[in-house]
Design an enzyme around this catalytic site. Sequence first.
Site, PDB file in Angstrom:
ATOM      1  N   ARG A 206       0.851  -1.213   0.000  1.00  0.00           N
ATOM      2  CA  ARG A 206       0.000   0.000   0.000  1.00  0.00           C
ATOM      3  C   ARG A 206       0.876   1.249   0.000  1.00  0.00           C
ATOM      4  O   ARG A 206       0.689   2.164  -0.764  1.00  0.00           O
ATOM      5  CB  ARG A 206      -0.910   0.003   1.226  1.00  0.00           C
ATOM      6  N   ASP A 235      -0.130  -6.277  -3.771  1.00  0.00           N
ATOM      7  CA  ASP A 235      -1.522  -5.909  -3.493  1.00  0.00           C
ATOM      8  C   ASP A 235      -1.955  -4.931  -4.572  1.00  0.00           C
ATOM      9  O   ASP A 235      -1.221  -4.683  -5.536  1.00  0.00           O
ATOM     10  CB  ASP A 235      -1.667  -5.311  -2.077  1.00  0.00           C
ATOM     11  N   HIS A 323      -7.027  -8.927  -4.439  1.00  0.00           N
ATOM     12  CA  HIS A 323      -6.055  -7.875  -4.105  1.00  0.00           C
ATOM     13  C   HIS A 323      -5.029  -7.707  -5.226  1.00  0.00           C
ATOM     14  O   HIS A 323      -3.831  -7.590  -4.968  1.00  0.00           O
ATOM     15  CB  HIS A 323      -5.356  -8.204  -2.779  1.00  0.00           C
ATOM     16  N   GLU A 380     -10.666 -11.873   0.755  1.00  0.00           N
ATOM     17  CA  GLU A 380     -11.505 -10.831   0.161  1.00  0.00           C
ATOM     18  C   GLU A 380     -11.568 -10.895  -1.370  1.00  0.00           C
ATOM     19  O   GLU A 380     -11.518  -9.867  -2.035  1.00  0.00           O
ATOM     20  CB  GLU A 380     -11.006  -9.450   0.608  1.00  0.00           C
ATOM     21  N   TRP A 528      -1.233  -3.061   8.361  1.00  0.00           N
ATOM     22  CA  TRP A 528      -1.667  -2.728   6.997  1.00  0.00           C
ATOM     23  C   TRP A 528      -1.323  -1.286   6.704  1.00  0.00           C
ATOM     24  O   TRP A 528      -1.327  -0.437   7.602  1.00  0.00           O
ATOM     25  CB  TRP A 528      -3.179  -2.984   6.849  1.00  0.00           C
TER      26      TRP A 528
END
Length: 745
Positions: A206, A235, A323, A380, A528
Site C-alpha cells: 500500500r 496488493d 487484491h 476478500e 496494513w
Amino acid sequence: MPIFALEKCLSLRQSMKKLFSLILGFAFCFLSYAAGEESRGGNAPGELRSGSTPDCILPQVAQWTPANGGSFVLSNGAVYRLQAKGVSDDQVKAFKAYIESSSLALREAGKEAASAVKTQAGKEAASAVKIQVGPKLLKDTREGAYKMTVDRKGVSIQANGVAGAFYAVQSLMQLQAADEEGRIAACRIEDAPRYAYRGLMFDVSRHFHSKDFILKQIDLMAQLKMNRLHLHLTDNEGWRIALDCAPEMVKKGAFGDSWWFNHVLNGTPMTLVEEPEGYEPGTVYDDGKVYGGYYTKDQIREIIAYAADRHIEVIPEIEIPGHNIALLRVHPEFFCENRKYNIDNVVCPGREEVFAFFENVLKEVMELFPSRYVHIGGDEANKSNWGVCPLCQKRIADEHLKDVYELQSYCIRRVEKMVNACGKQIIGWDEILQGGLSDNATVMSWRGTEGGVQAIRMNHDVIMTPSNYYYLDFGQDAPYKEPLAFNTYLPLETVYSYEPEEDIIAACGADYDPSIMKHLLGLQGNLWGECIVSDSHFEYMLYPRAFAIAENAWSPKGSKNYPAFREKTLAFIERVRKQGYHTFDLASEVGHRPAAATPIVNLALGAKTTWRNGGKEETADMLVDGYLGDWVLWKSPQWKECVKRELVLDIDLGESKDLHYIGAEFVHFPARRCQLPNDLQVLISEDGINYTPVPVVIPELSKEDRHFSILTLGATVNAKARYVRLEGNKEKKKTWGYIGEIIIN
Ligand code: ACM
Ligand code: ZN
C-alpha cells in the site's frame, strides 16, 4: 592467538571442567581487576549491591528467582566467552558479530586486546559473560529456551541452540540498560517462548518502505524475541518484488501517480505509471507526482540474511486470487471474460495463463526465500464476476465444483500443489476455508478468531491475528489526537488482553482435547499500510503495540499483568526512542472516551426501544443505557450499525413527559466511508399513532477531514410526549454509518 579460543570441539564435560577450573583459578585475578576498573564489571565479595531484576525484561521471562550474591556490573566492553557445540560455524559467527555490534557491545575474550584482561603469563582469565550452547544442555527443548545465572562474578548462559543464547543476550541487554550503572542483581532465569511463531506482518504494498527501514524494524523485533516477519509484497497498490520471470511487474506495477492515500482522500482511482528514470531500488520514490518502489532480489536476500542472523524468518506473501489491481493493470488478459460487475482486483481462475503466471512467480519466490511457508493470500476475493464468466463457469463444470466458493477452493488447492511440489507449505487468510480447506494449509485467522478455531478443530495449523486485537493500523488513542487510521480504537491494553486459547476452548466445549493446541502455532500483529504514509507513522502505529504481541506470544499462559506490562513498556519506549524509533507516546495516552465513562442524564434511560433497519427489527437497549459510546466501533455493543437503508428507531418513554431536546450520537468516518445519515427527523406522539415531525439539520462537513468523529444530531422540541421516533435515510438510502446513545432531555 586468542586467550580464549572458541571451544566448539570440546565435549560438554571437558568444557564444564575447564570452565570451572578457570573460574576458580582466576577469580582472584578477575575480581581484583574488576574492582580496580568499574567499567569492567564485578563487585567485591560480600558487597551488597542492588541492580535491575528480570521483571524489567520485555517480554516477561517465564521464571526467575532472586539469588544471594549481591549484584554484577555489566558494562560495554566486558569480556564474553562462547562455547558452542553442535551448531554451524556460520551461526556462531553471526552470533558473535551480533554481540560485538549490539548495544551490549561485549568483546570476545582475548580476541581484540589481550591487555584488556589481566592474565598471568600463558593462562586464561575468567570472562564476565560465559555462554554455552550445546544440544541437551537444557531439558526444555523449545527453540529459544535458555537459562541465565547472574552473580557477583558474572553472567552464565546456557542454551541448546544459538537462538536461546541470542534471546538470553536480549534479556541481558535489557537488564543492563535498566540500571544506570549497568548493575544486575543476582538472579536465576529460566525462559522459553510460549509459541513457536511470534510474528509481525508489514504491508509494503500500500505504501512502500525502504530496505534499510525494514532492517531497522528487524532489529527491534529481535529485541522483542519475535521470530517471524511476514512481508505483504503484492496488493492493489503496488507489486514490490523484482522477479526475473515477471520484470514487467515492477517496471509497470510498482509506481503510481501519487500516494494511494491521496486517492482515498480524493475518491479517485490510482493510475499506475512506469518506473521513473533514476529510481534506486529498495528506496521509496516520491517526487510529488510519482510514488512507489520495489526491492531487488539481492535486497530481499539481504533482508532475509539480516533477519536470519537475528533468528527471524522472513515469509513472503503473494496475493492470489484477489487484491490484484496492480497485476491486472499490467496483465489485463488475466481478467474474467464478460465482466458484469465493476470488480477490478480479482483474477480469473478459469484461465490457465493465470496459473502459469503464479506458478513461475511462486517458484522464483520459493527459491529466494528459505522459509518453510509461502503466504498465498486468499482473502476478500469478490466472486461476483466468477459467477458470470464463461471461463469460470467452464472450470466449475469441468472440475465438478458446486459454486464459486468451491472455485476459490480449487484455486487455492492448485496453488498449494505448486507450493508443496517445492517442499513448502502455504499459509492463507481465513477465507481459504471457504469451499473447503486445502490439505496442508495453515490458516491465518484475521476476521476475528472463528476461522482459526474452525481450522484448529479440523487439525490444521493456525496463526492467530484477529483484527479486533492485532490489527495495528487501527487508532491507538482518542481519534481527535491521532493520525488518520484505517479503523477506530485499539489501545495497547486491548492488544495485550488477547488470550488465544480462550475462544478455542469455548468453541470445543465438552469436546475440548488439549492436544489440539499443538496446532496453534502462534500469534502475529498486522500492520496494513493504507493510511501509513511515512516511516515515522509506521513505527508510531507499531510501537508499543508490538511489545504487547511479543509478550503475549512469549510469556507463559496466565502470567498477564497489564499494570506491570505498562510500566515496563514506558521504560522500554524511552530506550527505543534513544535508538531512533518513533513510538506512540504512551505516557500521554488519553485512553477510552472520557465522556463515555460517566452516565448522562437522559429521559430515555431504560425506555423500550425498537430498531428497524435493512429488513431487521430488534430491540436496541444499548442505545438507551445512559452511556455514550466509546471510540471503539467495530463489534462494539455500544453502537448500532446502520446499513444503507431507511432506519427507524421507536422509543416508548412509558408515560408522557416534558421534552426539550431529542437527538442521538452518530459517527462520521470518511476514511471508511462511514457517514452521517443523509436525512434525519425526530417525531413525537402522545398516543403512538399520530406523530408530529421535527426536522433535524445535518451539518455539511469538510470533505478534507477523513478522521473519525462523533456528532450529536438532534432537534429542540419543547413539547409533551410519550412516544419518540427517529427516522433517517428516508430520502436517499445510500448512507452507511453508526448510531449511538439516544439523548432525550
Ligand atoms: C485482510 O485483512 N484482508 C487479511
Ligand atoms: Zn473468470
